[in-house]
Design a protein around this motif. Structure first.
Motif, short mmCIF file in Angstrom:
data_model
loop_
_atom_site.label_atom_id
_atom_site.label_comp_id
_atom_site.label_asym_id
_atom_site.label_seq_id
_atom_site.Cartn_x
_atom_site.Cartn_y
_atom_site.Cartn_z
N SER A 1 0.84 -1.19 0.00
CA SER A 1 0.00 0.00 0.00
C SER A 1 0.87 1.25 0.00
CB SER A 1 -0.91 -0.03 1.23
OG SER A 1 -1.88 0.98 1.19
N GLU B 1 -3.89 4.66 0.91
CA GLU B 1 -4.74 3.72 0.20
C GLU B 1 -5.61 2.91 1.16
OE1 GLU B 1 -2.64 2.75 -4.03
OE2 GLU B 1 -1.80 1.68 -2.30
N ASN B 2 -4.99 2.12 2.03
CA ASN B 2 -5.72 1.22 2.91
C ASN B 2 -6.73 1.96 3.79
OD1 ASN B 2 -6.24 -1.33 4.33
ND2 ASN B 2 -5.05 -0.46 6.01
#
Length: 297
Positions: free
Chosen positions: A52, A92-93
């Protein structure tokens, strides 16, 4: 101060190597106008870890919209605040992956890239600073809410500016100005709570706190509905009681609390075999219960 010591990292992959990457194109990011971080000397940089992307040394705050298909739009919106100990951001995550999932439900989502405490420019120095923070957080996980608000002035300014921007462009983005909430992860959960407790003009319609600190607070009279998710094996916040939940209940404000048996810290949108992976579906059902997944009538 403890507010700088909240890490957002998946417990199942803490030793994964950090790899520097070029700053990705961010064509839809909108500067929030809160100015550069005072005294900043390092430049923004990005790295990959756990498959990520993460940002650090953010000195200029931005907001990136993820808008739903107009045919599915409900009018509700969420400011998404990634975590990372106020030293890095899980973009992102705990950012774009969450925003896309919300947009798929018809909810307009906006990823907040807020200003961060500075870290060493070189990767080894940054890794050492994060390791030190990780150890300090495990030893001092409890949050003093008043100190947190005082210590997060730049970040709260960024979150307030995000609410102002979304309300200003609500017609363009097909958002109901009265149905804008906020969800945060770890340090982002602290920012979400601090934004709520600081009052003034943000006034989120609802909040989600995902693996954030749960110390008791003084709850505002009109505190918004709150959704909380935490894993019982979270190394930072699972062993300090659930005072925040009690505070909301005592104030007779709506609260939903999910304590998952396993999941560690920083699970976010990562696929895992633990039931903590179901937090987003539970959050979506909670939003639906509060009428956020249907157009306002």
């Amino acid at each position: 101060m403890a507010v700088a010591c909240i890490l957002s990292t998946p417990a199942f992959a803490q030793k994964d190597k950090m790899q520097p990457v070029p700053i990705p194109a961010q064509p839809n990011a909108i500067e929030l106008g809160t100015g550069p971080l005072p005294g900043a000397t390092a430049s923004e940089s990005w790295h990959s870890q756990y498959g990520s992307l993460f940002a650090r040394n953010v000195t200029v705050a931005t907001l990136t919209p993820y808008l739903p298909d107009p045919a599915k739009a409900t009018g509700a919106a969420v400011i998404v605040a990634p975590g990372g100990g106020f030293r890095t951001l899980s973009m992102e995550n705990e950012g774009s992956d969450v925003a896309r999932a919300l947009a798929a439900k018809g909810v307009a989502a906006f990823v907040l890239k807020y200003r961060l405490n500075q870290t060493p420019a070189d990767m080894p120095g940054f890794e050492r600073s994060m390791a030190e923070m990780f150890s300090a957080t495990a030893a001092r996980p409890r949050m003093d809410p008043d100190k947190a608000i005082a210590g997060l002035a730049p970040q709260i300014a960024d979150s307030r500016a995000a609410f102002t921007l979304v309300r200003k462009r609500a017609a363009e983005w097909h958002v109901d100005p009265d149905r804008i909430g906020m969800v945060g992860f770890s340090a982002g959960a602290m920012l979400t709570l601090a934004t709520t407790l600081a009052g003034e003009d943000a006034k989120p319609a609802f909040i989600g706190l995902i693996y954030g600190p749960l110390a008791p607070v003084t709850v505002p009279a009109e505190a918004p509905p709150m959704f909380v998710a935490l894993a019982a094996d979270d190394p930072f916040f699972a062993n300090s009681g659930f005072g925040l939940i009690d505070s909301w209940k005592t104030a007779k404000r709506p609260v939903e609390f999910h304590l998952y048996e396993k999941g560690g810290h920083g699970f976010g949108m990562y696929p895992k075999t633990t039931t903590s992976t179901g937090w987003f579906d539970a959050f979506a059902r909670w939003l639906d219960m509060h009428g956020m997944l249907q157009p306002k009538r």
